[in-house]
Design an enzyme around this catalytic site. Structure first.
Site, PDB file in Angstrom:
ATOM      1  N   ARG A  22       4.822   7.430  37.334  1.00  0.00           N
ATOM      2  CA  ARG A  22       4.772   6.378  36.302  1.00  0.00           C
ATOM      3  C   ARG A  22       3.689   5.360  36.609  1.00  0.00           C
ATOM      4  O   ARG A  22       2.935   4.967  35.706  1.00  0.00           O
ATOM      5  CB  ARG A  22       6.132   5.698  36.168  1.00  0.00           C
ATOM      6  CG  ARG A  22       7.190   6.614  35.585  1.00  0.00           C
ATOM      7  CD  ARG A  22       8.556   5.982  35.586  1.00  0.00           C
ATOM      8  NE  ARG A  22       8.937   5.653  36.958  1.00  0.00           N
ATOM      9  CZ  ARG A  22       9.823   4.743  37.301  1.00  0.00           C
ATOM     10  NH1 ARG A  22      10.444   4.035  36.372  1.00  0.00           N
ATOM     11  NH2 ARG A  22      10.108   4.524  38.561  1.00  0.00           N
ATOM     12  N   ASN A  40      10.999   7.528  33.287  1.00  0.00           N
ATOM     13  CA  ASN A  40      11.694   8.677  33.852  1.00  0.00           C
ATOM     14  C   ASN A  40      12.837   9.056  32.929  1.00  0.00           C
ATOM     15  O   ASN A  40      13.470   8.189  32.320  1.00  0.00           O
ATOM     16  CB  ASN A  40      12.274   8.348  35.230  1.00  0.00           C
ATOM     17  CG  ASN A  40      11.231   8.345  36.315  1.00  0.00           C
ATOM     18  OD1 ASN A  40      10.143   8.893  36.178  1.00  0.00           O
ATOM     19  ND2 ASN A  40      11.559   7.719  37.435  1.00  0.00           N
TER      20      ASN A  40
END
Length: 94
Positions: A22, A40
């Site tokens: 990320r 996520n």
């Protein structure tokens, strides 16, 4: 130019959680001048909404196929999307 704008939703599978995917995605997106978000998912994938010029979005999708060091990308599923609420800048949302 609205005709140059592209919005996609990308789902990345493989070893993509626990490897700074990320943060890497946000850094890459910011370098390309993109906006959107990345998060996520409970199934172990990562999902990103990517908003920007067609060229920049295409470059980002190419980069998602590789990912950061430590990642092992299996698949990148991409579909056109409605921007909905696309934030300014690029955020990690979950």
């Amino acid at each position: 130019m609205a005709e140059d704008r592209k919005v996609v939703l990308a789902r990345i599978t493989g070893r993509v959680q626990g490897v700074s995917f990320r943060a890497w995605t946000r850094s890459e997106a910011e370098a390309l001048g993109l906006s959107g978000w990345v998060r996520n998912e409970a199934d172990g994938s990562v999902v990103a909404l990517i908003v920007g010029t067609k060229i920049a979005v295409s470059h980002m999708v190419e980069r998602l196929h590789v990912g950061p060091a430590g990642a092992s990308v299996e698949q990148v599923y991409v579909e056109d999307a409605d921007p909905g609420f696309a934030p300014r800048g690029f955020r990690i949302t979950g």
